[in-house]
Design a protein around this motif. Structure first.
Motif, PDB file in Angstrom:
ATOM      1  N   ASP A  33      -5.312  -7.327   0.437  1.00  0.00           N
ATOM      2  CA  ASP A  33      -5.056  -8.347   1.450  1.00  0.00           C
ATOM      3  C   ASP A  33      -4.606  -7.585   2.698  1.00  0.00           C
ATOM      4  OD1 ASP A  33      -4.262 -10.473   3.036  1.00  0.00           O
ATOM      5  OD2 ASP A  33      -3.171 -11.498   1.433  1.00  0.00           O
ATOM      6  N   VAL A  34      -5.560  -7.332   3.579  1.00  0.00           N
ATOM      7  CA  VAL A  34      -5.337  -6.495   4.756  1.00  0.00           C
ATOM      8  C   VAL A  34      -4.298  -7.140   5.683  1.00  0.00           C
ATOM      9  CG1 VAL A  34      -6.444  -5.476   6.787  1.00  0.00           C
ATOM     10  CG2 VAL A  34      -7.646  -5.501   4.585  1.00  0.00           C
ATOM     11  N   ASP A  35      -3.338  -6.318   6.104  1.00  0.00           N
ATOM     12  CA  ASP A  35      -2.274  -6.713   7.043  1.00  0.00           C
ATOM     13  C   ASP A  35      -1.353  -7.819   6.522  1.00  0.00           C
ATOM     14  OD1 ASP A  35      -2.829  -4.781   8.942  1.00  0.00           O
ATOM     15  OD2 ASP A  35      -4.181  -6.070  10.092  1.00  0.00           O
ATOM     16  N   ASN A  39       0.817  -1.216   0.000  1.00  0.00           N
ATOM     17  CA  ASN A  39       0.000   0.000   0.000  1.00  0.00           C
ATOM     18  C   ASN A  39       0.850   1.266   0.000  1.00  0.00           C
ATOM     19  OD1 ASN A  39       0.329  -1.019   2.965  1.00  0.00           O
ATOM     20  ND2 ASN A  39      -0.065   1.164   3.170  1.00  0.00           N
ATOM     21  N   GLN A  80       3.720   3.225   6.557  1.00  0.00           N
ATOM     22  CA  GLN A  80       3.970   1.829   6.901  1.00  0.00           C
ATOM     23  C   GLN A  80       3.304   0.927   5.878  1.00  0.00           C
ATOM     24  OE1 GLN A  80       2.760   0.431  10.790  1.00  0.00           O
ATOM     25  NE2 GLN A  80       3.772  -1.534  10.473  1.00  0.00           N
ATOM     26  N   CYS A  81       4.064  -0.017   5.367  1.00  0.00           N
ATOM     27  CA  CYS A  81       3.558  -1.002   4.420  1.00  0.00           C
ATOM     28  C   CYS A  81       2.860  -2.092   5.223  1.00  0.00           C
ATOM     29  CB  CYS A  81       4.717  -1.581   3.600  1.00  0.00           C
ATOM     30  SG  CYS A  81       4.185  -2.698   2.307  1.00  0.00           S
ATOM     31  N   ARG A  82       1.550  -2.092   5.177  1.00  0.00           N
ATOM     32  CA  ARG A  82       0.745  -3.043   5.946  1.00  0.00           C
ATOM     33  C   ARG A  82      -0.022  -3.989   5.031  1.00  0.00           C
ATOM     34  NH1 ARG A  82      -0.457  -1.536  11.281  1.00  0.00           N
ATOM     35  NH2 ARG A  82      -2.257  -2.879  11.105  1.00  0.00           N
ATOM     36  N   ASP A  83      -0.655  -3.419   4.018  1.00  0.00           N
ATOM     37  CA  ASP A  83      -1.600  -4.180   3.181  1.00  0.00           C
ATOM     38  C   ASP A  83      -1.011  -4.449   1.790  1.00  0.00           C
ATOM     39  OD1 ASP A  83      -3.437  -3.731   5.286  1.00  0.00           O
ATOM     40  OD2 ASP A  83      -3.990  -1.804   4.390  1.00  0.00           O
ATOM     41  N   GLU A  86       8.875  -4.284  10.558  1.00  0.00           N
ATOM     42  CA  GLU A  86       8.040  -3.270   9.919  1.00  0.00           C
ATOM     43  C   GLU A  86       8.740  -2.736   8.679  1.00  0.00           C
ATOM     44  OE1 GLU A  86       7.268  -0.282  12.873  1.00  0.00           O
ATOM     45  OE2 GLU A  86       5.743  -1.504  13.865  1.00  0.00           O
ATOM     46  N   ILE A  93       2.168  -7.322   7.721  1.00  0.00           N
ATOM     47  CA  ILE A  93       2.253  -7.493   9.171  1.00  0.00           C
ATOM     48  C   ILE A  93       2.333  -8.987   9.493  1.00  0.00           C
ATOM     49  CG2 ILE A  93       1.087  -7.076  11.391  1.00  0.00           C
ATOM     50  CD1 ILE A  93       2.043  -4.500   9.944  1.00  0.00           C
ATOM     51  N   ARG A  94       1.521  -9.785   8.799  1.00  0.00           N
ATOM     52  CA  ARG A  94       1.467 -11.231   9.051  1.00  0.00           C
ATOM     53  C   ARG A  94       2.689 -11.983   8.535  1.00  0.00           C
ATOM     54  NH1 ARG A  94      -3.482 -10.657   6.579  1.00  0.00           N
ATOM     55  NH2 ARG A  94      -2.803 -12.015   4.891  1.00  0.00           N
ATOM     56  N   HIS A  95       3.254 -11.555   7.409  1.00  0.00           N
ATOM     57  CA  HIS A  95       4.271 -12.355   6.727  1.00  0.00           C
ATOM     58  C   HIS A  95       5.707 -11.850   6.846  1.00  0.00           C
ATOM     59  CE1 HIS A  95       1.321 -15.022   4.951  1.00  0.00           C
ATOM     60  NE2 HIS A  95       0.591 -13.959   4.660  1.00  0.00           N
TER      61      HIS A  95
END
Length: 150
Positions: free
Chosen positions: A121-123, A101, A139-142, A132, A126-128
């Motif tokens: 694909d939300v978060d 994002n 911040q690259c989250r999605d 950060e 964060i998951r993979h």
């Protein structure tokens, strides 16, 4: 500049691949299953992309990177267009990709090349990813998912 498939006896340019995806583990997993194409200039690798078949008639552009000192010269666009043409010539009907994002420039480039946003694909990052990731102060989250019919 010449774009060609990486030969099986050549090493993957890991430093370039890691520019687009900081997870060595994920990169090592998908380069084995996909096809790598490199851009060369004066026998120096300046760009790369990886096509990964995902479903029947569908391929994903999973990594695209240009050497940092070569940014702003249209190489990324040439690589994306080459990937689209390669997928089309191999009989794929759809090419997909995902990007962070926070990659504002990348999102603009991919849309200029005919990709359309089809989901988020939300978060995902964060998951993979254990650390950060920040880009453009965001911040690259999605993962923004894009697709193009061929």
């Amino acid at each position: 500049m010449n774009i060609r498939k990486l030969n099986s006896n050549e090493n993957y340019p890991m430093e370039l691949l890691l520019l687009a995806d900081p997870s060595r583990k994920l990169v090592e997993e998908y380069v084995i299953r996909g096809e790598c194409f490199i851009a060369e200039n004066d026998n120096q690798i300046i760009g790369i992309y990886v096509l990964l078949p995902t479903r029947p008639e569908t391929v994903e552009l999973v990594n695209i990177a240009v050497a940092e000192e070569m940014h702003g010269r249209g190489i990324g666009k040439q690589l994306v267009l080459h990937a689209i043409q390669t997928a089309r010539s191999r009989g794929y009907k759809t090419i997909e990709m995902g990007t962070g994002n926070s990659g504002i420039g990348q999102l603009a480039l991919y849309q200029k090349c005919g990709f359309r946003i089809v989901g988020v694909d939300v978060d995902f990052f964060i998951r993979h990813y254990p650390n950060e990731i920040y880009e453009n102060g965001i911040q690259c989250r999605d993962m923004v998912r894009l697709s193009q019919d061929l």
